[in-house]
Design a protein around this motif. Sequence first.
Motif, PDB file in Angstrom:
ATOM      1  N   GLU A  54       2.834  23.370  53.051  1.00  0.00           N
ATOM      2  CA  GLU A  54       2.489  22.012  53.461  1.00  0.00           C
ATOM      3  C   GLU A  54       3.163  20.989  52.558  1.00  0.00           C
ATOM      4  N   GLU A  55       3.909  20.082  53.160  1.00  0.00           N
ATOM      5  CA  GLU A  55       4.512  18.967  52.435  1.00  0.00           C
ATOM      6  C   GLU A  55       3.548  17.791  52.418  1.00  0.00           C
ATOM      7  N   HIS A  56       3.505  17.072  51.305  1.00  0.00           N
ATOM      8  CA  HIS A  56       2.679  15.873  51.213  1.00  0.00           C
ATOM      9  C   HIS A  56       3.288  14.936  50.189  1.00  0.00           C
ATOM     10  N   ALA A  57       2.651  13.795  49.985  1.00  0.00           N
ATOM     11  CA  ALA A  57       3.246  12.765  49.137  1.00  0.00           C
ATOM     12  C   ALA A  57       3.424  13.219  47.690  1.00  0.00           C
ATOM     13  N   ASP A  58       2.568  14.128  47.221  1.00  0.00           N
ATOM     14  CA  ASP A  58       2.627  14.557  45.829  1.00  0.00           C
ATOM     15  C   ASP A  58       3.535  15.761  45.605  1.00  0.00           C
ATOM     16  N   GLY A  59       4.025  16.371  46.685  1.00  0.00           N
ATOM     17  CA  GLY A  59       4.886  17.526  46.535  1.00  0.00           C
ATOM     18  C   GLY A  59       4.699  18.522  47.651  1.00  0.00           C
ATOM     19  N   VAL A  60       4.511  19.796  47.283  1.00  0.00           N
ATOM     20  CA  VAL A  60       4.351  20.882  48.258  1.00  0.00           C
ATOM     21  C   VAL A  60       3.200  21.777  47.815  1.00  0.00           C
ATOM     22  N   THR A  61       2.347  22.147  48.771  1.00  0.00           N
ATOM     23  CA  THR A  61       1.279  23.112  48.528  1.00  0.00           C
ATOM     24  C   THR A  61       1.512  24.337  49.396  1.00  0.00           C
ATOM     25  N   ILE A  62       1.420  25.506  48.776  1.00  0.00           N
ATOM     26  CA  ILE A  62       1.540  26.775  49.487  1.00  0.00           C
ATOM     27  C   ILE A  62       0.245  27.540  49.283  1.00  0.00           C
ATOM     28  N   CYS A  63      -0.365  27.998  50.380  1.00  0.00           N
ATOM     29  CA  CYS A  63      -1.668  28.657  50.258  1.00  0.00           C
ATOM     30  C   CYS A  63      -1.751  29.903  51.120  1.00  0.00           C
ATOM     31  N   ALA A  64      -2.614  30.826  50.702  1.00  0.00           N
ATOM     32  CA  ALA A  64      -2.940  32.015  51.474  1.00  0.00           C
ATOM     33  C   ALA A  64      -4.144  31.695  52.340  1.00  0.00           C
ATOM     34  N   VAL A  65      -4.031  31.921  53.638  1.00  0.00           N
ATOM     35  CA  VAL A  65      -5.091  31.578  54.590  1.00  0.00           C
ATOM     36  C   VAL A  65      -5.632  32.854  55.222  1.00  0.00           C
ATOM     37  N   TYR A  66      -6.898  33.130  54.994  1.00  0.00           N
ATOM     38  CA  TYR A  66      -7.556  34.305  55.531  1.00  0.00           C
ATOM     39  C   TYR A  66      -8.131  33.996  56.915  1.00  0.00           C
ATOM     40  N   PRO A  67      -8.442  35.030  57.706  1.00  0.00           N
ATOM     41  CA  PRO A  67      -8.890  34.795  59.091  1.00  0.00           C
ATOM     42  C   PRO A  67     -10.063  33.829  59.201  1.00  0.00           C
ATOM     43  N   GLN A  68     -11.005  33.879  58.238  1.00  0.00           N
ATOM     44  CA  GLN A  68     -12.169  32.998  58.304  1.00  0.00           C
ATOM     45  C   GLN A  68     -11.799  31.528  58.180  1.00  0.00           C
ATOM     46  N   ASP A  69     -10.604  31.251  57.647  1.00  0.00           N
ATOM     47  CA  ASP A  69     -10.186  29.871  57.418  1.00  0.00           C
ATOM     48  C   ASP A  69      -9.179  29.370  58.440  1.00  0.00           C
ATOM     49  N   ARG A  70      -8.848  30.173  59.439  1.00  0.00           N
ATOM     50  CA  ARG A  70      -7.786  29.807  60.370  1.00  0.00           C
ATOM     51  C   ARG A  70      -8.082  28.505  61.116  1.00  0.00           C
ATOM     52  N   ASP A  71      -9.360  28.184  61.318  1.00  0.00           N
ATOM     53  CA  ASP A  71      -9.715  26.971  62.061  1.00  0.00           C
ATOM     54  C   ASP A  71      -9.582  25.712  61.212  1.00  0.00           C
ATOM     55  N   GLN A  72      -9.429  25.882  59.882  1.00  0.00           N
ATOM     56  CA  GLN A  72      -9.264  24.719  59.023  1.00  0.00           C
ATOM     57  C   GLN A  72      -7.865  24.134  59.252  1.00  0.00           C
ATOM     58  N   THR A  73      -7.756  22.830  59.066  1.00  0.00           N
ATOM     59  CA  THR A  73      -6.514  22.146  59.421  1.00  0.00           C
ATOM     60  C   THR A  73      -5.393  22.364  58.418  1.00  0.00           C
ATOM     61  N   GLY A  74      -5.727  22.754  57.196  1.00  0.00           N
ATOM     62  CA  GLY A  74      -4.660  22.927  56.229  1.00  0.00           C
ATOM     63  C   GLY A  74      -5.169  23.484  54.915  1.00  0.00           C
ATOM     64  N   CYS A  75      -4.299  23.510  53.900  1.00  0.00           N
ATOM     65  CA  CYS A  75      -4.656  24.079  52.610  1.00  0.00           C
ATOM     66  C   CYS A  75      -5.812  23.339  51.954  1.00  0.00           C
ATOM     67  N   GLN A  76      -5.855  22.027  52.082  1.00  0.00           N
ATOM     68  CA  GLN A  76      -6.938  21.261  51.477  1.00  0.00           C
ATOM     69  C   GLN A  76      -8.265  21.590  52.134  1.00  0.00           C
ATOM     70  N   GLU A  77      -8.290  21.674  53.457  1.00  0.00           N
ATOM     71  CA  GLU A  77      -9.523  22.030  54.156  1.00  0.00           C
ATOM     72  C   GLU A  77      -9.960  23.439  53.811  1.00  0.00           C
ATOM     73  N   ARG A  78      -8.998  24.357  53.663  1.00  0.00           N
ATOM     74  CA  ARG A  78      -9.315  25.729  53.305  1.00  0.00           C
ATOM     75  C   ARG A  78      -9.982  25.791  51.944  1.00  0.00           C
ATOM     76  N   SER A  79      -9.509  24.972  50.999  1.00  0.00           N
ATOM     77  CA  SER A  79     -10.093  24.968  49.668  1.00  0.00           C
ATOM     78  C   SER A  79     -11.525  24.455  49.692  1.00  0.00           C
ATOM     79  N   ARG A  80     -11.799  23.439  50.513  1.00  0.00           N
ATOM     80  CA  ARG A  80     -13.163  22.950  50.629  1.00  0.00           C
ATOM     81  C   ARG A  80     -14.059  24.028  51.219  1.00  0.00           C
ATOM     82  N   SER A  81     -13.535  24.807  52.179  1.00  0.00           N
ATOM     83  CA  SER A  81     -14.300  25.894  52.768  1.00  0.00           C
ATOM     84  C   SER A  81     -14.668  26.926  51.712  1.00  0.00           C
ATOM     85  N   ARG A  82     -13.732  27.253  50.821  1.00  0.00           N
ATOM     86  CA  ARG A  82     -14.019  28.228  49.780  1.00  0.00           C
ATOM     87  C   ARG A  82     -15.087  27.707  48.839  1.00  0.00           C
TER      88      ARG A  82
END
Length: 256
Positions: free
Chosen positions: A73-101
Amino acid sequence: MLLLSAIIAAAAIQGTTQDDFKWSGRLAAGKTIEIRGINGTIAARGTGGGEVRVSASKHARRSDVASVEIRVEEHADGVTICAVYPQDRDQTGCQERSRSRRNGDSHENNDVNVDFTVEVPAGVEFAGRSVNGDVSASGLAADARISTVNGDVEVATRGLAEASTVNGNVTASMGRADWTGTMEFHTVNGTITVSLPADADTEVRASTVNGDISTDFPLTVQGRFGPRRMQGTIGRGGRSLSLETVNGSIEIDRSS
């Protein structure tokens, strides 16, 4: 403007397998490459090249490695790369996935581990976050922030550093000491070793329950100085350094 390229090679084979991921791109000085994992290690090192390079290997004993997706994911501060597990597939992105965790979702039924390696050029900041796995960063030239829950964290940089874990040791070496506010190094079950430049100026608060506290720096003590709790000033003070563990010792070293 980010110049990005990504190559993803996937092998959807059930059982003990590997699935490799590679990404490279150029980031402007001051931007951040951030890696977010769940199960697996993150290892970063400084490089003399101009590109950020990230590779990852997925492996498992019983789960399908293809069930875990790696997102860029590209964003204003740089680039975020994340591992997304099946339970998190419905989240919109890496930031949402982190909140889910943080909300306590479990991946205990999926044993896929994702091990990341990162090459970080001078001027690019690094952030690495895992849950179950060690996080390390060495030979960096800019600021770094690393954390995990179950694992050791280790960082060495010519810039500023911040590191934390819950079950593991914290080791950090900084080349600068001009941070603003409070710099924190925390664990619960583990030791803390922090190396500061010889000319560091900071207020220090350090505490442990089962362990000792030691420092290479001359320290102006404020209040009572005990073997397990200390508050004092290094140099002229002016900023805060917080070091806290429960089961482990704390050591503040002076860099040579």
